[in-house]
Design a protein around this motif. Structure first.
Motif, PDB file in Angstrom:
ATOM      1  N   LEU A  40      26.392 -25.659 -12.520  1.00  0.00           N
ATOM      2  CA  LEU A  40      26.420 -26.753 -11.553  1.00  0.00           C
ATOM      3  C   LEU A  40      27.845 -26.958 -11.077  1.00  0.00           C
ATOM      4  O   LEU A  40      28.807 -26.546 -11.727  1.00  0.00           O
ATOM      5  CB  LEU A  40      25.832 -28.038 -12.133  1.00  0.00           C
ATOM      6  CG  LEU A  40      26.467 -28.672 -13.380  1.00  0.00           C
ATOM      7  CD1 LEU A  40      27.731 -29.458 -13.072  1.00  0.00           C
ATOM      8  CD2 LEU A  40      25.461 -29.570 -14.076  1.00  0.00           C
ATOM      9  N   ARG A  41      27.957 -27.608  -9.931  1.00  0.00           N
ATOM     10  CA  ARG A  41      29.283 -27.923  -9.413  1.00  0.00           C
ATOM     11  C   ARG A  41      29.206 -29.162  -8.548  1.00  0.00           C
ATOM     12  O   ARG A  41      28.144 -29.499  -8.003  1.00  0.00           O
ATOM     13  CB  ARG A  41      29.856 -26.765  -8.592  1.00  0.00           C
ATOM     14  CG  ARG A  41      29.249 -26.624  -7.204  1.00  0.00           C
ATOM     15  CD  ARG A  41      29.843 -25.486  -6.418  1.00  0.00           C
ATOM     16  NE  ARG A  41      29.302 -25.454  -5.060  1.00  0.00           N
ATOM     17  CZ  ARG A  41      29.272 -24.379  -4.294  1.00  0.00           C
ATOM     18  NH1 ARG A  41      29.758 -23.232  -4.748  1.00  0.00           N
ATOM     19  NH2 ARG A  41      28.767 -24.437  -3.074  1.00  0.00           N
ATOM     20  N   ILE A  42      30.339 -29.833  -8.406  1.00  0.00           N
ATOM     21  CA  ILE A  42      30.469 -30.961  -7.492  1.00  0.00           C
ATOM     22  C   ILE A  42      31.646 -30.668  -6.585  1.00  0.00           C
ATOM     23  O   ILE A  42      32.697 -30.202  -7.040  1.00  0.00           O
ATOM     24  CB  ILE A  42      30.648 -32.299  -8.262  1.00  0.00           C
ATOM     25  CG1 ILE A  42      30.410 -33.483  -7.325  1.00  0.00           C
ATOM     26  CG2 ILE A  42      31.983 -32.395  -8.951  1.00  0.00           C
ATOM     27  CD1 ILE A  42      28.960 -33.810  -7.109  1.00  0.00           C
ATOM     28  N   ASN A  43      31.463 -30.874  -5.279  1.00  0.00           N
ATOM     29  CA  ASN A  43      32.561 -30.692  -4.336  1.00  0.00           C
ATOM     30  C   ASN A  43      32.336 -31.599  -3.133  1.00  0.00           C
ATOM     31  O   ASN A  43      31.529 -32.531  -3.208  1.00  0.00           O
ATOM     32  CB  ASN A  43      32.711 -29.216  -3.937  1.00  0.00           C
ATOM     33  CG  ASN A  43      31.489 -28.652  -3.226  1.00  0.00           C
ATOM     34  OD1 ASN A  43      30.607 -29.389  -2.764  1.00  0.00           O
ATOM     35  ND2 ASN A  43      31.430 -27.345  -3.121  1.00  0.00           N
ATOM     36  N   GLY A  71      30.785 -26.288 -13.888  1.00  0.00           N
ATOM     37  CA  GLY A  71      30.505 -26.220 -15.316  1.00  0.00           C
ATOM     38  C   GLY A  71      29.189 -25.504 -15.533  1.00  0.00           C
ATOM     39  O   GLY A  71      28.420 -25.281 -14.593  1.00  0.00           O
ATOM     40  N   LEU A  72      28.931 -25.110 -16.769  1.00  0.00           N
ATOM     41  CA  LEU A  72      27.690 -24.411 -17.054  1.00  0.00           C
ATOM     42  C   LEU A  72      27.293 -24.551 -18.506  1.00  0.00           C
ATOM     43  O   LEU A  72      28.091 -24.946 -19.358  1.00  0.00           O
ATOM     44  CB  LEU A  72      27.803 -22.935 -16.694  1.00  0.00           C
ATOM     45  CG  LEU A  72      28.675 -22.018 -17.563  1.00  0.00           C
ATOM     46  CD1 LEU A  72      28.269 -20.556 -17.362  1.00  0.00           C
ATOM     47  CD2 LEU A  72      30.145 -22.175 -17.208  1.00  0.00           C
ATOM     48  N   HIS A 119      30.196 -25.812 -21.057  1.00  0.00           N
ATOM     49  CA  HIS A 119      31.571 -25.465 -20.708  1.00  0.00           C
ATOM     50  C   HIS A 119      31.915 -26.108 -19.363  1.00  0.00           C
ATOM     51  O   HIS A 119      31.106 -26.104 -18.446  1.00  0.00           O
ATOM     52  CB  HIS A 119      31.751 -23.961 -20.592  1.00  0.00           C
ATOM     53  CG  HIS A 119      31.525 -23.220 -21.868  1.00  0.00           C
ATOM     54  ND1 HIS A 119      32.551 -22.726 -22.636  1.00  0.00           N
ATOM     55  CD2 HIS A 119      30.386 -22.898 -22.529  1.00  0.00           C
ATOM     56  CE1 HIS A 119      32.060 -22.123 -23.701  1.00  0.00           C
ATOM     57  NE2 HIS A 119      30.750 -22.223 -23.658  1.00  0.00           N
ATOM     58  N   LEU A 120      33.125 -26.615 -19.275  1.00  0.00           N
ATOM     59  CA  LEU A 120      33.636 -27.161 -18.020  1.00  0.00           C
ATOM     60  C   LEU A 120      34.810 -26.306 -17.578  1.00  0.00           C
ATOM     61  O   LEU A 120      35.704 -26.009 -18.374  1.00  0.00           O
ATOM     62  CB  LEU A 120      34.084 -28.611 -18.213  1.00  0.00           C
ATOM     63  CG  LEU A 120      34.372 -29.408 -16.939  1.00  0.00           C
ATOM     64  CD1 LEU A 120      33.076 -29.715 -16.202  1.00  0.00           C
ATOM     65  CD2 LEU A 120      35.107 -30.702 -17.271  1.00  0.00           C
ATOM     66  N   PHE A 121      34.842 -25.905 -16.297  1.00  0.00           N
ATOM     67  CA  PHE A 121      35.914 -25.050 -15.817  1.00  0.00           C
ATOM     68  C   PHE A 121      37.215 -25.833 -15.666  1.00  0.00           C
ATOM     69  O   PHE A 121      37.204 -27.051 -15.466  1.00  0.00           O
ATOM     70  CB  PHE A 121      35.555 -24.444 -14.465  1.00  0.00           C
ATOM     71  CG  PHE A 121      34.369 -23.527 -14.495  1.00  0.00           C
ATOM     72  CD1 PHE A 121      34.006 -22.855 -15.647  1.00  0.00           C
ATOM     73  CD2 PHE A 121      33.618 -23.327 -13.353  1.00  0.00           C
ATOM     74  CE1 PHE A 121      32.928 -22.005 -15.668  1.00  0.00           C
ATOM     75  CE2 PHE A 121      32.526 -22.478 -13.363  1.00  0.00           C
ATOM     76  CZ  PHE A 121      32.184 -21.817 -14.513  1.00  0.00           C
ATOM     77  N   ARG A 122      38.315 -25.129 -15.708  1.00  0.00           N
ATOM     78  CA  ARG A 122      39.618 -25.742 -15.470  1.00  0.00           C
ATOM     79  C   ARG A 122      39.731 -26.148 -13.998  1.00  0.00           C
ATOM     80  O   ARG A 122      39.259 -25.428 -13.114  1.00  0.00           O
ATOM     81  CB  ARG A 122      40.741 -24.762 -15.814  1.00  0.00           C
ATOM     82  CG  ARG A 122      40.770 -24.350 -17.281  1.00  0.00           C
ATOM     83  CD  ARG A 122      41.929 -23.407 -17.534  1.00  0.00           C
ATOM     84  NE  ARG A 122      41.915 -22.885 -18.904  1.00  0.00           N
ATOM     85  CZ  ARG A 122      42.418 -23.521 -19.946  1.00  0.00           C
ATOM     86  NH1 ARG A 122      42.983 -24.704 -19.769  1.00  0.00           N
ATOM     87  NH2 ARG A 122      42.364 -22.997 -21.152  1.00  0.00           N
ATOM     88  N   PRO A 123      40.396 -27.266 -13.717  1.00  0.00           N
ATOM     89  CA  PRO A 123      40.545 -27.678 -12.314  1.00  0.00           C
ATOM     90  C   PRO A 123      41.652 -26.937 -11.582  1.00  0.00           C
ATOM     91  O   PRO A 123      41.718 -26.979 -10.349  1.00  0.00           O
ATOM     92  CB  PRO A 123      40.875 -29.171 -12.428  1.00  0.00           C
ATOM     93  CG  PRO A 123      41.570 -29.295 -13.747  1.00  0.00           C
ATOM     94  CD  PRO A 123      40.904 -28.286 -14.657  1.00  0.00           C
ATOM     95  N   LEU A 154      27.131 -35.079 -18.588  1.00  0.00           N
ATOM     96  CA  LEU A 154      25.935 -34.428 -18.069  1.00  0.00           C
ATOM     97  C   LEU A 154      25.690 -33.087 -18.762  1.00  0.00           C
ATOM     98  O   LEU A 154      24.577 -32.799 -19.219  1.00  0.00           O
ATOM     99  CB  LEU A 154      26.071 -34.233 -16.558  1.00  0.00           C
ATOM    100  CG  LEU A 154      24.961 -33.454 -15.859  1.00  0.00           C
ATOM    101  CD1 LEU A 154      23.602 -34.094 -16.104  1.00  0.00           C
ATOM    102  CD2 LEU A 154      25.257 -33.340 -14.369  1.00  0.00           C
ATOM    103  N   LEU A 155      26.729 -32.278 -18.865  1.00  0.00           N
ATOM    104  CA  LEU A 155      26.583 -30.981 -19.514  1.00  0.00           C
ATOM    105  C   LEU A 155      26.245 -31.126 -20.992  1.00  0.00           C
ATOM    106  O   LEU A 155      25.421 -30.380 -21.529  1.00  0.00           O
ATOM    107  CB  LEU A 155      27.864 -30.166 -19.343  1.00  0.00           C
ATOM    108  CG  LEU A 155      28.137 -29.664 -17.927  1.00  0.00           C
ATOM    109  CD1 LEU A 155      29.556 -29.126 -17.824  1.00  0.00           C
ATOM    110  CD2 LEU A 155      27.135 -28.589 -17.520  1.00  0.00           C
TER     111      LEU A 155
END
Length: 228
Positions: free
Chosen positions: A103-106, A91-92, A68-72, A56-57
């Motif tokens: 954006l984020r998913i939770n 991610g952004l 960029h995707l953040f570390r989990p 998606l990003l």
């Protein structure tokens, strides 16, 4: 919260859309935030969370900037909270260092937003000067008003009362109190989430945030202070 821990990866991605299982993954993680559960669900994280968000990003990057995707993993070295994993995957796409669309998913579904967290004191000084100025300050106030009317919540760090030297009757006092500036909207689990339509749906929301991002890039910009 900061965006400084972001990273880019090059995994091959074939998933279309974000599966609803990504939401379920974080609902279950909330009850099982430990290394054993994560190890047992590592492949599930890769296929339901990491890979779909990467695609998606990457699809959004040509229009909105580097992906960029953040570390989990959480940094627990100096925290009393020793849970090893973040309760969301964010991610952004960066329009400038530290500024962009997010954006984020939770467990609550998908959220979209944008803005910035300053990495240097010089940025805060420029931010407040631009808000104080009648022209650029009024422009920002109108942008924020339009976003809140569209369902976005304004967030970010802020001082408890007002910055030193700012009068109590300043016409944009709420904005002057901000030490960072972000907006966020939760869209939940729409039917288009696990489909290819997710790209354009997120792009539509991000386009509404673009005036804020452009204002920040123009009036604040990246920090010019040397890295410590």
């Amino acid at each position: 919260m900061t965006w400084a821990a972001a990273w880019v990866h090059n995994d091959a991605v074939t998933t279309v859309g974000i599966p609803f299982d990504a939401v379920d993954f974080y609902a279950e993680l909330a009850l099982n935030n430990n290394r054993g559960w994560w190890a047992a669900n590592a492949e599930r994280y890769r296929t339901s969370v990491k890979a779909p968000l990467t695609r998606l990003l990457d699809d959004l990057a040509p229009r909105f900037g580097d992906a960029h995707l953040f570390r989990p993993h959480r940094d627990v070295r100096f925290s009393a909270d020793k849970r090893p994993y973040k309760s969301e995957q964010g991610g952004l796409c960066l329009a400038a260092p530290g500024m962009g669309h997010y954006l984020r998913i939770n467990a609550d579904g998908l959220s979209v937003g944008g803005g910035y967290y300053p990495s240097g004191r010089d940025q805060l000084a420029r931010q407040r000067a631009a808000i104080d100025s009648a022209g650029s300050g009024t422009e920002l106030a109108q942008i924020v008003q339009a976003l809140t009317a569209d369902g976005f919540e304004v967030g970010g760090d802020q001082v408890a009362t007002r910055p030193r030297g700012v009068p109590a009757d300043h016409p944009r006092l709420d904005l002057m109190r901000r030490q960072s500036l972000v907006v966020l909207k939760n869209v939940g689990e729409p039917t288009w989430l696990p489909t290819a339509d997710v790209v354009e749906r997120v792009a539509e929301q991000w386009a509404r945030i673009t005036p804020l991002v452009e204002w920040l890039v123009t009036n604040v910009g990246p920090s010019l202070e040397p890295r410590r």
